[in-house]
Scaffold this motif. Structure first.
Motif, short mmCIF file in Angstrom:
data_model
loop_
_atom_site.label_atom_id
_atom_site.label_comp_id
_atom_site.label_asym_id
_atom_site.label_seq_id
_atom_site.Cartn_x
_atom_site.Cartn_y
_atom_site.Cartn_z
N GLY A 71 9.15 12.92 6.74
CA GLY A 71 9.14 13.85 5.64
C GLY A 71 9.25 15.25 6.21
N ASP A 72 8.57 16.19 5.58
CA ASP A 72 8.59 17.56 6.10
C ASP A 72 7.19 18.04 6.46
N ALA A 73 6.25 17.07 6.64
CA ALA A 73 4.87 17.47 6.90
C ALA A 73 4.28 16.84 8.16
N THR A 74 5.03 15.96 8.83
CA THR A 74 4.47 15.24 9.97
C THR A 74 5.48 15.18 11.11
N VAL A 75 5.01 15.43 12.33
CA VAL A 75 5.80 15.20 13.54
C VAL A 75 5.12 14.08 14.31
N TYR B 154 15.82 -5.38 -0.09
CA TYR B 154 15.14 -5.24 -1.38
C TYR B 154 13.69 -5.71 -1.37
N GLY B 155 13.37 -6.77 -0.63
CA GLY B 155 11.98 -7.19 -0.56
C GLY B 155 11.12 -6.18 0.16
N GLY B 156 11.56 -5.76 1.35
CA GLY B 156 10.80 -4.76 2.10
C GLY B 156 10.73 -3.43 1.39
N LEU B 157 11.83 -3.05 0.73
CA LEU B 157 11.85 -1.79 -0.01
C LEU B 157 10.88 -1.83 -1.17
N SER B 158 10.79 -2.97 -1.84
CA SER B 158 9.87 -3.11 -2.97
C SER B 158 8.42 -2.99 -2.52
N ALA B 159 8.14 -3.44 -1.29
CA ALA B 159 6.79 -3.35 -0.75
C ALA B 159 6.49 -2.00 -0.13
N THR B 160 7.51 -1.20 0.13
CA THR B 160 7.32 0.09 0.80
C THR B 160 6.67 1.11 -0.13
N GLY B 161 5.65 1.77 0.37
CA GLY B 161 4.95 2.77 -0.42
C GLY B 161 5.46 4.17 -0.16
N LEU B 162 6.76 4.36 -0.33
CA LEU B 162 7.40 5.67 -0.22
C LEU B 162 8.37 5.80 -1.39
N ARG C 179 0.82 -1.21 0.00
CA ARG C 179 0.00 0.00 0.00
C ARG C 179 0.85 1.26 0.00
N VAL C 180 0.21 2.36 -0.39
CA VAL C 180 0.84 3.68 -0.39
C VAL C 180 -0.03 4.62 0.45
N PRO C 181 0.54 5.26 1.48
CA PRO C 181 1.92 5.13 1.96
C PRO C 181 2.06 3.91 2.86
N SER C 182 3.28 3.44 2.99
CA SER C 182 3.60 2.36 3.91
C SER C 182 5.11 2.32 4.08
N TYR C 183 5.54 1.63 5.13
CA TYR C 183 6.98 1.42 5.33
C TYR C 183 7.19 -0.02 5.76
N HIS C 184 7.97 -0.77 4.98
CA HIS C 184 8.23 -2.17 5.26
C HIS C 184 9.72 -2.49 5.30
N GLY C 185 10.58 -1.48 5.43
CA GLY C 185 12.00 -1.75 5.58
C GLY C 185 12.82 -1.33 4.39
N VAL C 186 14.10 -1.71 4.41
CA VAL C 186 15.06 -1.20 3.42
C VAL C 186 15.80 -2.29 2.66
N ALA D 133 10.30 8.02 -2.50
CA ALA D 133 11.61 8.63 -2.23
C ALA D 133 12.59 7.61 -1.69
N ASN D 134 12.10 6.64 -0.92
CA ASN D 134 12.98 5.61 -0.37
C ASN D 134 13.53 4.67 -1.44
#
Length: 409
Positions: free
Chosen positions: A375-379, A143-151, A134-141, A153-154
């Motif tokens: 990012g630059d929009a969320t704390v 290659y598998g997790g990065l491919s699934a990550t919905g960011l 999904r987008v957005p999402s974060y699943h790691g860095v 820029a990453n």
């Protein structure tokens, strides 16, 4: 300009100025100059039991004196890994789960993807390789997790990613079902964080995760819940799956399993994956990591889970969350932030346009609180579950003061 020898993750390689944290106690950490900060992010979403817990420190030392390290490949095992696996299986959000160990959340996501594809292949469905994330999402860095990550820029600059991974909006279950219809017989798994974490703190719409469960059941797919952040009490139950009442097939974990004291991760592997992998007694699962089931890491995990259980720390999450929610919503109602969003003890303030979340984060440091800019929009805020009410008040006050600092700068 002299650059440090450490090339820092998620940082500008050209940066030469860093804040050196030297010690921690409870929900507070101190820098090299002796200044104190409330750790409003539990370091990096993980220090649920707080810093300086002697129970974990002593357990690690005791294990090092008995067995410092030995692998768990093939016929070998060790007592802490077996004991922790029994505890995790008993806590799992469903029956019949086994534990596959990794060293991090990224490795856990890669492992879950590989296990899902392998299970389908062993069941006679090798064409089921498609992963929906999904987008957005974060699943790691990795290659598998990065491919699934919905960011996006990453994913820049890293070349081709893993094939057969497609993404849909994080709140649109119908988009998942459309892909299942468009590519019949190909869907291996859907992966979702119960609450999107490092991509912005976005809770799911009501009923969304159960809708994913229905879609997976109807289309022969597996449901992977990425609980690297949400697990171990962060949402008020041991797992986000329990909080939202959904049954996963695979659950990734890391971070809170040891409260970050020693790196450890893993995957809870449910019956739908176990059955095809275990059916042939001659089949070898050719996957694993050097430190899978490391005895010292597992000893830390046992101690951390003991603290969570003895102090009923999952029950602290809704209390902390209610206070964060009220404070952040008050700022939103007064127009100081664009919105407040979150669940359990995971919360975030969305910034107004032209207000830099990074600048606000930096200003909060001057007021004695460590939050995280996404990012630059969320704390974001994800404090240890032992954080006091007065410390939460200080976090909200520091955010308000920082917003004023940035406004008048």
């Amino acid at each position: 300009m002299v650059l440090p020898d450490v090339l820092h993750p998620f940082a500008k390689p050209s940066n030469s100025e860093f804040l050196t944290i030297v010690e921690g106690d409870g929900a507070v950490v101190r820098d090299a100059d002796g200044r104190e900060y409330i750790d409003a992010m539990a370091s990096l979403w993980y220090c649920n039991v707080g810093h300086g817990r002697t129970e974990i420190i002593d357990a690690v030392g005791a294990q090092l004196r008995v067995l410092d390290a030995f692998h768990t490949f093939d016929i070998f095992t060790n007592a802490p890994s077996e004991e922790l696996a029994r505890e995790l299986s008993a806590l799992a959000p469903g029956d019949g789960f086994r534990v596959f160990y990794t060293g991090s959340g990224s490795e856990s996501v890669d492992s879950a993807i590989k296990l899902a594809r392998a299970a389908h292949a062993r069941a006679g469905n090798p064409d089921r390789r498609l992963i929906v994330s999904r987008v957005p999402s974060y699943h790691g860095v990795t290659y598998g997790g990065l491919s699934a990550t919905g960011l996006p820029a990453n994913q820049e600059h890293f070349g081709p990613l893993v094939d057969d991974v497609v993404q849909v909006p994080y709140d649109d279950a119908h988009a998942v079902e459309r892909i299942a219809h468009e590519r019949p017989g190909e869907l291996a798994a859907v992966i979702a964080e119960p609450v999107v974490g490092a991509a912005g703190v976005y809770p799911p719409p009501p009923g969304y995760l159960n809708e994913l469960r229905r879609i997976c059941d109807e289309h022969g797919s597996l449901l992977i819940l990425d609980e690297v952040i949400c697990g171990f009490g962060r949402l008020g139950r041991w797992w986000g799956a329990e909080h939202y009442g959904v049954r996963p097939d695979l659950v990734t974990f890391a971070k809170g399993v040891t409260s970050g004291y020693i790196p450890l991760g893993g995957v809870l592997v449910g019956p739908a994956i176990r059955e095809p992998l275990e059916a042939d007694p001659d089949f070898i699962l050719r996957h694993g990591h050097t430190y899978s089931g490391h005895p010292v890491a597992c000893a830390a995990g046992l101690a951390a889970l003991g603290i969570m259980r003895d102090e009923n720390l999952p029950d602290r999450a809704p209390v902390i969350g209610q206070q964060l929610s009220a404070g952040l919503q008050d700022l939103a109602d007064r127009g100081l932030v664009a919105e407040a969003r979150g669940a359990g003890a995971m919360w975030a303030a969305g910034m107004h346009p032209r207000v830099s979340a990074v600048a606000v984060r930096d200003a909060m440091l001057r007021h004695g609180v460590i939050a995280r800019a996404i990012g630059d929009a969320t704390v974001s805020f994800c404090p240890p579950l032992i954080t006091s009410a007065s410390q939460i008040d200080t976090c909200i006050e520091a955010l308000e003061a920082a917003l004023e600092d940035v406004r008048t700068a």
